[in-house]
Write a protein that holds these residues in place. Structure first.
Motif, mmCIF file in Angstrom:
data_model
loop_
_atom_site.group_PDB
_atom_site.id
_atom_site.type_symbol
_atom_site.label_atom_id
_atom_site.label_comp_id
_atom_site.label_asym_id
_atom_site.label_seq_id
_atom_site.Cartn_x
_atom_site.Cartn_y
_atom_site.Cartn_z
ATOM 1 N N HIS A 461 0.869 -1.184 0.000
ATOM 2 C CA HIS A 461 0.000 0.000 0.000
ATOM 3 C C HIS A 461 0.905 1.233 0.000
ATOM 4 O O HIS A 461 1.112 1.880 1.020
ATOM 5 C CB HIS A 461 -0.929 -0.015 1.216
ATOM 6 C CG HIS A 461 -1.900 -1.159 1.201
ATOM 7 N ND1 HIS A 461 -3.142 -1.074 0.610
ATOM 8 C CD2 HIS A 461 -1.789 -2.421 1.675
ATOM 9 C CE1 HIS A 461 -3.777 -2.234 0.734
ATOM 10 N NE2 HIS A 461 -2.965 -3.076 1.371
ATOM 11 N N ASN A 462 1.429 1.545 -1.199
ATOM 12 C CA ASN A 462 2.419 2.607 -1.338
ATOM 13 C C ASN A 462 1.833 3.889 -1.913
ATOM 14 O O ASN A 462 2.554 4.695 -2.500
ATOM 15 C CB ASN A 462 3.571 2.129 -2.230
ATOM 16 C CG ASN A 462 4.308 0.942 -1.643
ATOM 17 O OD1 ASN A 462 4.062 0.546 -0.505
ATOM 18 N ND2 ASN A 462 5.214 0.369 -2.405
ATOM 19 N N GLY A 468 1.244 6.007 -7.706
ATOM 20 C CA GLY A 468 0.119 5.168 -8.074
ATOM 21 C C GLY A 468 0.245 3.731 -7.610
ATOM 22 O O GLY A 468 -0.321 2.826 -8.225
ATOM 23 N N ASN A 469 0.994 3.521 -6.540
ATOM 24 C CA ASN A 469 1.211 2.182 -5.970
ATOM 25 C C ASN A 469 1.930 1.253 -6.952
ATOM 26 O O ASN A 469 1.867 0.028 -6.824
ATOM 27 C CB ASN A 469 -0.118 1.540 -5.524
ATOM 28 C CG ASN A 469 0.082 0.493 -4.428
ATOM 29 O OD1 ASN A 469 0.966 0.619 -3.586
ATOM 30 N ND2 ASN A 469 -0.743 -0.540 -4.439
ATOM 31 N N ARG A 470 2.635 1.832 -7.918
ATOM 32 C CA ARG A 470 3.374 1.017 -8.880
ATOM 33 C C ARG A 470 4.765 0.657 -8.376
ATOM 34 O O ARG A 470 5.371 -0.307 -8.849
ATOM 35 C CB ARG A 470 3.494 1.744 -10.224
ATOM 36 C CG ARG A 470 2.172 1.941 -10.968
ATOM 37 C CD ARG A 470 2.395 2.608 -12.312
ATOM 38 N NE ARG A 470 2.990 3.926 -12.172
ATOM 39 C CZ ARG A 470 2.292 5.051 -11.969
ATOM 40 N NH1 ARG A 470 0.970 5.001 -11.874
ATOM 41 N NH2 ARG A 470 2.896 6.217 -11.865
ATOM 42 N N HIS A 527 2.309 0.771 7.834
ATOM 43 C CA HIS A 527 0.933 0.851 7.330
ATOM 44 C C HIS A 527 0.811 0.272 5.922
ATOM 45 O O HIS A 527 0.065 0.785 5.086
ATOM 46 C CB HIS A 527 0.426 2.292 7.376
ATOM 47 C CG HIS A 527 0.646 2.952 8.702
ATOM 48 N ND1 HIS A 527 -0.066 2.597 9.832
ATOM 49 C CD2 HIS A 527 1.513 3.925 9.093
ATOM 50 C CE1 HIS A 527 0.352 3.331 10.853
ATOM 51 N NE2 HIS A 527 1.317 4.139 10.431
ATOM 52 N N GLY A 528 1.578 -0.794 5.684
ATOM 53 C CA GLY A 528 1.493 -1.479 4.400
ATOM 54 C C GLY A 528 2.406 -0.930 3.321
ATOM 55 O O GLY A 528 2.390 -1.428 2.200
ATOM 56 N N ASN A 529 3.193 0.081 3.618
ATOM 57 C CA ASN A 529 4.135 0.630 2.635
ATOM 58 C C ASN A 529 5.386 -0.244 2.628
ATOM 59 O O ASN A 529 6.037 -0.407 3.664
ATOM 60 C CB ASN A 529 4.494 2.074 3.003
ATOM 61 C CG ASN A 529 5.212 2.799 1.879
ATOM 62 O OD1 ASN A 529 6.091 2.244 1.224
ATOM 63 N ND2 ASN A 529 4.851 4.051 1.659
ATOM 64 N N ASN A 530 5.714 -0.805 1.483
ATOM 65 C CA ASN A 530 6.905 -1.669 1.425
ATOM 66 C C ASN A 530 8.061 -1.014 0.672
ATOM 67 O O ASN A 530 9.028 -1.681 0.312
ATOM 68 C CB ASN A 530 6.556 -3.024 0.799
ATOM 69 C CG ASN A 530 6.392 -2.971 -0.718
ATOM 70 O OD1 ASN A 530 6.283 -1.891 -1.308
ATOM 71 N ND2 ASN A 530 6.352 -4.132 -1.352
ATOM 72 N N ASN A 531 7.973 0.300 0.471
ATOM 73 C CA ASN A 531 9.037 1.027 -0.232
ATOM 74 C C ASN A 531 9.080 2.461 0.287
ATOM 75 O O ASN A 531 8.890 3.421 -0.463
ATOM 76 C CB ASN A 531 8.784 1.013 -1.747
ATOM 77 C CG ASN A 531 9.945 1.584 -2.531
ATOM 78 O OD1 ASN A 531 11.099 1.425 -2.151
ATOM 79 N ND2 ASN A 531 9.653 2.240 -3.642
#
Length: 695
Positions: A461-462, A468-470, A527-531
């Protein structure tokens, strides 16, 4: 015999051959440029000055020796601000980018001050270089020289560790903030901190001088390889970061904690052919970078626009001098090399066997006391985990991360991989003559989900990154157990806690060297951000209120770390091969299924029993260790376990039960319940039990 005790300020240091060299009567400025036709020194009085107060031309006849420009300016002292400026051919088709207007950062600058200023006239004004006095009272500080096999590494971000208001420190987000939190690190029991990049990197937009929309929080965008990042200093005095970084290292050493730097010698912040001219491009572009298409473009093995030409002799010398500088002038204990496979590429970009730079780092006598760790891949497809280099190099074991995540996620046919990783990854390292401690085991790192999110999200969830969550990896091997993100459902929350404990057990009981990500021990979330490379905010910072909220998890992890430090059984220096110990038919490592019989490695089951036999001797130590019995139920249902016959003659006490509620989840004094007399019991789904033999 007369014994001479040197003054503590006069300990061995590494004097740089280039840069601003401070003398009693002034400063000598030395810079390399082969193709420049003229060189200038720009001097400034104040950090905010847009224009130099004095411009000094190098004399081509007297101030140039071969390709080295060297000039002595009397009367200058510590704190002097400066840039270089180089004239020469501008021919992008041939890789020549000289611009006589550009203000250039000294590649050997020991500190930078200020920030980028607006460039409305088309001239980029980068932070100014600072003349630094390296003297510092180390009070006898030396490298700790802890054996790599005994290390427990804590990967952390200097700013993110204390930037949050909840940290309660006087100097949040700084080197001094880290010092204030040393008692926490010491109480956790880690033996080393691995600091995400602290080499200087841009904080502001290079053209406007303003905070960019997406900033560079992680710091993987080096601007000066010899300078500690000014943004992490509490003091705003030019060069103040030099003293503060040294104070932090000394304080960590006094607490018995080593300092490992994450270094980025694979690319710089100057980007590709569209990027700015800040330093290397304007001094000798063809030497410092790998170029393509006749020099018009940059080879991009880093994924960041350019690739440093690390195996060119000039650049190789610079990298060596940088490493020596940090080891001997800052007393750091080791390095983790970002995208280290790039260092294995020759000047044309081809991967080569025994690359000069990699081999020379391992053999350099001035780096002999340091730990050297490779991220053994790059952004152009090279993947050298298990085959990176020689016996001095350890590696981030990406295979370990993926296999352990897969097993606990519940993927079938992972027993063999689990056993191999638990035993030290001999499939990767033994053939090359290396040992288990060459494997840096990790399940999470800065790049990806933290442990809490690994058990809370099925997908990245980036959105906050504005792409754009790409961006970010889609292959996370994560599982949310029924709800995406936070939940109040007790059953799911219990299972998530249990899985985190399972993964910590696996990590800290595996042969090799464990690395823990900052905040995993208290369930830090992104919070779901993996980058989160650009998230200089609460997404990335450690929320210290979690220390109290999740004290149960911290207690659990502390107990595992203390056990590992005390027990050579789980950190052996040689590979285990099923060799007999001479005790009751016990082998050095023993594998069984959940029923105490031989494992069918092709069954698709997710239950495993492992018995690590205590080594007969822990090298020079009298601590022979204890036998350790590890039982793992990775399935989604309760399973009966039966102790194998070889374990039934031993007096066992429970150490860990991840399915139990705190405080019965861990017994730090190794005084937990004995296994049932019949040696049979049911283990809940997705759980671990650890029993430890009496001495």
């Amino acid at each position: 015999m007369l014994m001479v005790h040197p003054h503590p300020e006069l300990q061995f240091s590494h004097v740089l051959p280039y840069g601003a060299i401070l003398h009693e009567r002034g400063v000598r400025f030395v810079v390399f440029s082969r193709s420049a036709t003229a060189m200038r020194l720009l001097l400034y009085k104040n950090v905010d000055d847009r224009e130099p107060s004095e411009i000094i031309d190098f004399d081509r006849e007297t101030d140039r020796w071969g390709d080295i420009w060297s000039i002595f300016i009397p009367g200058l002292s510590e704190g002097q601000l400066y840039h270089f400026q180089a004239e020469g051919p501008y021919n992008p088709d041939e890789g020549m980018l000289f611009d006589g207007r550009a203000r250039l950062i000294d590649p050997y600058a020991k500190a930078l001050a200020g920030t980028f200023q607006s460039a409305e006239d088309g001239i980029i004004r980068p932070p100014k270089c600072v003349v630094v006095d390296e003297s510092f009272n180390w009070e006898g500080d030396r490298h700790l020289k802890r054996d790599l096999s005994e290390s427990i590494i804590y990967e952390m971000h200097v700013k993110g560790f204390t930037a949050d208001e909840s940290s309660g420190v006087d100097n949040p987000g700084t080197y001094r903030g880290v010092v204030e939190k040393i008692p926490y690190l010491k109480s956790l029991g880690v033996t080393a901190v691995e600091l995400m990049p602290i080499h200087e990197f841009p904080m502001m937009d290079m053209m406007t001088g303003k905070t960019p929309t997406r900033g560079n929080y992680w710091g993987y965008d080096s601007m000066a390889f010899f300078a500690p990042h000014r943004g992490y200093a509490a003091s705003k005095k030019p060069g103040g970061q030099v003293r503060e970084f040294k104070e932090m290292v000394k304080a960590l050493h006094q607490a018995g904690i080593e300092v490992i730097l994450d270094v980025v010698y694979n690319h710089t912040c100057e980007g590709n052919e569209k990027g700015p001219i800040l330093s290397f491009k304007g001094l000798e572009n063809q030497v410092y970078y790998m170029l393509a298409n006749g020099g018009r473009e940059y080879k991009n093995y880093s994924g960041c626009g350019n690739t440093v030409n690390g195996n060119h002799p000039i650049v190789r010398e610079m990298i060596f001098n940088s490493l020596r500088h940090w080891v001997h002038n800052y007393h750091v204990d080791g390095f983790r090399f970002d995208l280290a496979s790039i260092l294995s590429r020759d000047r044309s970009g081809n991967l080569v066997a025994n690359p000069p730079l990699v081999e020379a780092i391992a053999e350099d006598p001035m780096l002999a006391d340091t730990k050297i760790i490779a991220e053994a891949w790059d952004a152009a497809g090279a993947y050298q985990v298990g085959s990176f280099a020689n016996l001095r190099w350890a590696e981030w074991n990406g295979r370990y991360r993926d296999d352990i995540r897969s097993f606990w996620k519940g993927e079938p046919h992972k027993l063999g991989a689990l056993a191999t990783r638990l035993a030290g990854s001999s499939d990767l390292y033994q053939a090359g003559g290396r040992q288990p401690y060459h494997s840096i085991n990790f399940i999470t790192s800065h790049d990806g989900f933290p442990m809490n999110d690994l058990t809370s999200y099925n997908h990245k969830h980036n959105e906050a990154n504005g792409e754009g969550n790409r961006d970010g990896d889609n292959h996370n091997l994560s599982y949310n157990y029924g709800v995406e993100g936070p939940t109040k459902r007790t059953s799911i929350e219990k299972l998530r806690r249990q899985q985190i404990k399972n993964m910590f057990c696996t990590l800290l009981m595996s042969q090799g060297v464990p690395m823990i990500l900052m905040g995993d021990e208290v369930r830090r979330t992104q919070h779901g951000n993996n980058n989160a490379y650009c998230q200089d905010n609460e997404i990335s910072w450690l929320d210290w209120s979690l220390v109290k909220k999740n004290d149960e998890m911290r207690r659990f992890v502390r107990a595992l770390i203390a056990f590992r430090r005390d027990q050579p059984t789980v950190r052996q220096k040689h590979f285990l091969g099923g060799y007999p110990t001479g005790r009751r038919g016990l082998f050095d490592v023993n594998w069984y299924n959940n029923l105490g019989t031989a494992v069918d490695w092709d069954s698709g089951d997710s239950m495993l029993t492992c018995l690590f036999a205590a080594p007969t001797k822990d090298n020079d130590s009298e601590n022979f260790g204890r036998d350790v019995l590890l039982l793992m139920n990775g399935s989604a249902s309760p399973q009966q376990f039966i102790l194998p016959p070889v374990a039934k003659g031993t007096s066992w006490r429970m150490f860990v039960d991840t399915a139990a509620t705190s405080p019965s989840d861990v017994y730090p004094d190794l005084n937990g319940p004995r296994p049932p007399a019949a040696g049979k019991f049911v283990m809940p789904e997705r759980s671990v039990r650890i029993y430890v033999a009496s001495r």
